[in-house]
Design a protein around this motif. Structure first.
Motif, short mmCIF file in Angstrom:
data_model
loop_
_atom_site.label_atom_id
_atom_site.label_comp_id
_atom_site.label_asym_id
_atom_site.label_seq_id
_atom_site.Cartn_x
_atom_site.Cartn_y
_atom_site.Cartn_z
N ARG A 153 0.86 -1.18 0.00
CA ARG A 153 0.00 0.00 0.00
C ARG A 153 0.90 1.23 0.00
NH1 ARG A 153 0.69 -1.76 5.13
NH2 ARG A 153 1.00 -0.18 6.76
N PRO A 154 0.37 2.39 -0.34
CA PRO A 154 1.19 3.61 -0.36
C PRO A 154 1.41 4.17 1.04
CG PRO A 154 -1.05 4.13 -1.03
CD PRO A 154 -0.99 2.63 -0.89
N ALA A 155 2.17 3.44 1.84
CA ALA A 155 2.39 3.82 3.24
C ALA A 155 3.25 5.08 3.33
CB ALA A 155 3.05 2.68 3.99
N THR A 156 2.90 5.95 4.24
CA THR A 156 3.67 7.17 4.48
C THR A 156 4.49 7.09 5.77
OG1 THR A 156 1.79 8.17 5.62
CG2 THR A 156 1.97 8.56 3.26
N ALA A 157 4.38 5.98 6.49
CA ALA A 157 5.09 5.84 7.77
C ALA A 157 6.46 5.21 7.60
CB ALA A 157 4.26 5.01 8.73
N TYR A 158 6.81 4.76 6.39
CA TYR A 158 8.08 4.09 6.15
C TYR A 158 8.92 4.87 5.14
CZ TYR A 158 5.18 0.21 7.86
OH TYR A 158 4.33 -0.57 8.59
N GLY A 159 10.25 4.74 5.26
CA GLY A 159 11.12 5.18 4.20
C GLY A 159 11.09 4.16 3.06
N TYR A 160 11.61 4.56 1.90
CA TYR A 160 11.61 3.69 0.73
C TYR A 160 13.02 3.56 0.17
CZ TYR A 160 6.47 3.76 0.41
OH TYR A 160 5.13 3.59 0.66
N PHE A 183 17.89 6.11 -1.33
CA PHE A 183 16.96 5.95 -0.23
C PHE A 183 16.06 7.18 -0.17
CE2 PHE A 183 20.14 2.91 0.69
CZ PHE A 183 19.61 1.98 1.57
N LYS A 184 14.79 6.98 0.11
CA LYS A 184 13.84 8.08 0.17
C LYS A 184 13.28 8.18 1.59
CE LYS A 184 14.09 8.60 -4.34
NZ LYS A 184 14.75 9.77 -4.96
N LEU A 196 4.55 3.35 -5.96
CA LEU A 196 3.94 2.07 -6.27
C LEU A 196 3.60 1.96 -7.75
CD1 LEU A 196 3.77 1.87 -3.16
CD2 LEU A 196 1.56 0.75 -3.45
N GLU A 197 3.14 3.06 -8.34
CA GLU A 197 2.80 3.04 -9.76
C GLU A 197 4.06 2.91 -10.63
OE1 GLU A 197 0.68 6.67 -10.29
OE2 GLU A 197 -1.10 6.00 -9.16
N THR A 198 5.14 3.54 -10.21
CA THR A 198 6.39 3.49 -10.97
C THR A 198 7.04 2.12 -10.89
OG1 THR A 198 6.76 5.84 -10.55
CG2 THR A 198 8.68 4.54 -11.23
N GLY A 199 6.98 1.50 -9.70
CA GLY A 199 7.63 0.21 -9.48
C GLY A 199 9.10 0.39 -9.15
N GLY A 200 9.70 -0.66 -8.62
CA GLY A 200 11.12 -0.60 -8.26
C GLY A 200 11.39 0.02 -6.92
N TYR A 201 10.35 0.25 -6.14
CA TYR A 201 10.51 0.83 -4.80
C TYR A 201 10.14 -0.21 -3.75
CZ TYR A 201 11.11 5.55 -6.66
OH TYR A 201 11.57 6.66 -7.32
N PHE A 202 10.88 -0.19 -2.65
CA PHE A 202 10.65 -1.12 -1.55
C PHE A 202 10.60 -0.35 -0.24
CE2 PHE A 202 12.74 -3.39 -4.94
CZ PHE A 202 12.04 -4.58 -5.02
N TRP A 203 9.82 -0.88 0.71
CA TRP A 203 9.87 -0.31 2.05
C TRP A 203 11.23 -0.59 2.67
CZ3 TRP A 203 4.57 -2.67 3.87
CH2 TRP A 203 3.53 -1.88 3.36
N ASN A 204 11.73 0.40 3.38
CA ASN A 204 13.00 0.25 4.10
C ASN A 204 12.70 -0.21 5.52
OD1 ASN A 204 15.52 0.42 5.24
ND2 ASN A 204 15.70 2.64 5.05
#
Length: 365
Positions: A153-160, A183-184, A196-204
């Motif tokens: 989900r598009p979580a805002t509580a985590y870094g990416y 790192f974001k 999430l739409e772009t892809g290639g991102y993971f929760w840190n």
């Protein structure tokens, strides 16, 4: 496989107040009702991979961590390689990890070490171990490796973590390892949706695996005075006045911004593109409720020694320790925590604000 495990155990769990308190933080609690604390569960799932175990915790929690009897959960050959390091004060993740890594290197030489939070939950332990194994293999090639969590989900509580398309390794049932681009920090909701739409991102999730010599060489280059202080500390007896003075002189840095971000910019960081193995930081009542209910998020969670009645309140989380009967009616996603000295009433949507309340109550000292 030889992995020297570091477990920083120091987060206050402020968004789970009043379940998590200053004297009894969440890593010491059996929040999931599994018969073991989050710290004990962390040791259990890493045990088959562990060559040694180092737990770094605050001096005020030393006795409580000792009472967890962690060596008894280790394989016989690893029990003698257990160490508990006591921080005189909180210095964020870099202090705990760098100190432990330097001690490991002084004792064993350059080894592969991994840092794993003490207070997270993981459902699919087998998949988690496959991801750790992939990380170890990549770290043997000289990268600092983090384990990315596939975002659900598009979580805002985590870094990416933003991964490149470059595959470092892919072997058998292990998830692939990619070169990390950047790192974001915790994003806004529109940014998270774009990730999430772009892809290639993971929760840190803050899991790092590395060769101790590689990590310390980056530390020496990026923060030379910090590196020298850590090396001097390793030569001292922890807890002595000289040691405490050195420790208190350290700036408080997260390892992500101090090491991972600048090293990633040079191509020195890799990310294990892990499938979702049921990871949760159990960071607030919303995520705790989700960890307990799984695929049934509307189910209320009602527990505790006190008598509780919950009606027409889907998604509620009730933990009642008291003598009076507690009744909750018609409040979706209600959160009610009742203790002898405090009663918290809120909703899962407002769970992120609880840390501020806990701080005002002096519960994070």
């Amino acid at each position: 496989m030889s992995l020297h495990v570091i477990i920083p155990a120091g987060g206050p769990g402020s968004r789970l107040w009043p379940l998590s308190r200053a004297a009894q933080p969440k890593f010491l609690l059996d929040l999931l009702g599994q018969g073991s604390s989050l710290l004990q569960a962390t040791v259990d799932r890493l045990c088959p991979l562990t060559a040694s175990l180092t737990v770094v915790t605050g001096a005020s929690h030393g006795e409580a961590v000792a009472s967890q009897n962690l060596p008894a959960r280790l394989n016989p050959e690893v029990k003698s390689k257990y160490a508990m390091l006591l921080e005189p004060s909180r210095k964020n993740s870099l202090g705990a990890i760098a100190w432990a890594a330097a001690r490991l290197q002084a004792k064993y030489g350059a080894v592969i070490a991994g840092s794993f939070a003490a207070d997270h939950a993981i459902k699919d332990v087998s998949a988690f171990r496959q991801a750790v194994t992939a990380a170890v293999k990549a770290a043997e090639g000289g990268k600092i490796v983090t384990i990315g969590i596939a975002p659900s989900r598009p979580a805002t509580a985590y870094g990416y973590i933003c991964a490149s398309d470059t595959i470092l390794r892919a072997e058998g049932d292990q998830p692939p390892v990619l070169v990390a681009k950047s790192f974001k920090e915790k994003p806004s909701e529109p940014q998270a949706r774009n990730y999430l739409e772009t892809g290639g991102y993971f929760w840190n999730a803050g899991m790092f695996v590395f060769n101790t010599e590689i990590l310390l060489s980056h530390l020496r280059e990026l923060l030379p005075s910090y590196y020298e202080t850590i090396q001097e500390m390793v030569r001292l007896t922890p807890g002595t006045a000289e040691f405490v003075t050195l420790w208190e002189s350290l700036p408080s840095y997260p390892i992500d911004t101090a090491i991972a971000e600048p090293v990633a910019a040079r191509g020195g960081v890799a990310v294990v593109a892990a499938a979702d193995f049921g990871w949760s930081d159990v960071g607030d009542f919303d995520s705790l409720h989700a960890a307990l209910t799984g695929d049934n998020p509307l189910n209320p969670v009602v527990r505790g020694t006190g008598e509780s009645q919950v009606l027409a309140s889907p998604g509620a989380f009730i933990d009642h320790q008291g003598e009076e009967k507690l009744v909750v009616v018609g409040i979706p996603n209600a959160v009610v925590i009742r203790r002898g000295d405090v009663t918290l009433v809120t909703t899962t949507e407002s769970a992120q604000k609880i840390g501020d309340v806990a701080g005002e109550q002096g519960e994070l000292a």
